[in-house]
Design a protein around this motif. Sequence first.
Motif, PDB file in Angstrom:
ATOM      1  N   THR A  41      19.563-113.263  55.716  1.00 12.39           N
ATOM      2  CA  THR A  41      18.689-113.495  54.559  1.00 12.39           C
ATOM      3  C   THR A  41      19.377-113.259  53.220  1.00 12.39           C
ATOM      4  O   THR A  41      19.060-113.947  52.243  1.00 12.39           O
ATOM      5  CB  THR A  41      17.440-112.604  54.653  1.00 12.39           C
ATOM      6  OG1 THR A  41      17.842-111.224  54.810  1.00 12.39           O
ATOM      7  CG2 THR A  41      16.575-113.006  55.836  1.00 12.39           C
ATOM      8  N   PRO A  63      13.562-111.849  57.761  1.00 11.52           N
ATOM      9  CA  PRO A  63      13.592-110.579  57.019  1.00 11.52           C
ATOM     10  C   PRO A  63      13.389-109.401  57.968  1.00 11.52           C
ATOM     11  O   PRO A  63      12.546-109.435  58.854  1.00 11.52           O
ATOM     12  CB  PRO A  63      12.427-110.709  56.041  1.00 11.52           C
ATOM     13  CG  PRO A  63      12.295-112.178  55.814  1.00 11.52           C
ATOM     14  CD  PRO A  63      12.615-112.808  57.146  1.00 11.52           C
ATOM     15  N   SER A 275      19.549-106.965  55.485  1.00 12.84           N
ATOM     16  CA  SER A 275      18.409-107.871  55.443  1.00 12.84           C
ATOM     17  C   SER A 275      17.547-107.627  54.217  1.00 12.84           C
ATOM     18  O   SER A 275      17.396-106.489  53.765  1.00 12.84           O
ATOM     19  CB  SER A 275      17.551-107.704  56.700  1.00 12.84           C
ATOM     20  OG  SER A 275      16.421-108.553  56.653  1.00 12.84           O
ATOM     21  N   LEU A 276      16.977-108.701  53.723  1.00  8.65           N
ATOM     22  CA  LEU A 276      15.933-108.603  52.719  1.00  8.65           C
ATOM     23  C   LEU A 276      14.616-108.247  53.394  1.00  8.65           C
ATOM     24  O   LEU A 276      14.515-108.238  54.622  1.00  8.65           O
ATOM     25  CB  LEU A 276      15.788-109.937  51.980  1.00  8.65           C
ATOM     26  CG  LEU A 276      17.036-110.469  51.282  1.00  8.65           C
ATOM     27  CD1 LEU A 276      16.737-111.804  50.606  1.00  8.65           C
ATOM     28  CD2 LEU A 276      17.597-109.473  50.279  1.00  8.65           C
ATOM     29  N   THR A 277      13.627-107.953  52.581  1.00  6.70           N
ATOM     30  CA  THR A 277      12.279-107.690  53.081  1.00  6.70           C
ATOM     31  C   THR A 277      11.426-108.940  52.890  1.00  6.70           C
ATOM     32  O   THR A 277      11.820-109.873  52.173  1.00  6.70           O
ATOM     33  CB  THR A 277      11.630-106.529  52.315  1.00  6.70           C
ATOM     34  OG1 THR A 277      11.451-106.937  50.936  1.00  6.70           O
ATOM     35  CG2 THR A 277      12.493-105.284  52.372  1.00  6.70           C
TER      36      THR A 277
END
Length: 308
Positions: A41, A63, A275-277
């Motif tokens: 991501t 995510p 990772s992004l949220t």
Amino acid sequence: MTGPATRRRLLAASLALPALLALPALPARAQAPKRVVATFTVLADMAQNVAGEAVLVESLTRPGAEIHDYEPTPLDVVRARAADLVLWNGMGLERWFERFFSRAGNTRQAVLTEGITPIGIGEGPYANQPNPHAWMSPTLALVYVENIRKALSELDPANATTFAANAERYSGQIRAVDARMRESLARLPADRRVLASCEGAFSYLTRDYGLREAYLWPINSEDEGSPRQIRAMIDTVRRSRVPAVFCESTVNDRPMRQVAREAGARYGGALFVDSLTPDDGPAPTYLKLLEANAEVILRGLLGTQAPR
């Protein structure tokens, strides 16, 4: 000799011809935008900022996914084969990728750490291999952006000017976040400048901002949170009087919470790396990831955040 009916048809055709010639030409069929797939991501968000609306960008992982030991699905192979370009980090991060990519046909690819001098992993089974988390340095993120711009421009030369403008704008935003992080993290006194985390994912960040790094394990693998690792971290935290410890959002924080309890430190919270949220989380973009991490680190080490 032509009959009356035939003459009427010819006359109608001759009258209609000028009107047909006056009609605007039908537009050529619009070319479908290029499709780009990134391995996780963070890279997808960077690429989307450079691509803008000219290219469709998606991430293979969702995510919150852990990237190191990700298990590609058959659908991932289909998505990669259907893409015009695959972007990946390299430096051994996507240990699954080479095997996966061999099944993805002849899809064009680009390694986004090209040109970056890596920091070596200090210990464990991956000792002396590159630490892959170079995007955690905003300065090195500018290299990622330039590599993305080059890859997109080669893929879609007609939009090269758009990619260049987007890359320049996005690089300016990264530099602005970097400047704010330098200002805020400079507030940490000398005796509180140790960043203790689960994974050794912050080597580039600690180098950039003058912090010292400590970690339970050097890189996410099957050996995470062993008794030996926990004992060594407890000793480090006690010896260095580290006020707070942290863990990455994609791994189990239980070992680090044990360290905090036994060493008399606070658990400062989760940091975002691999990772992004989701959009409603604290790190839905790369820029937000950097800002969220700086805030958690600062609050934890200054003691302005209650333990959780």
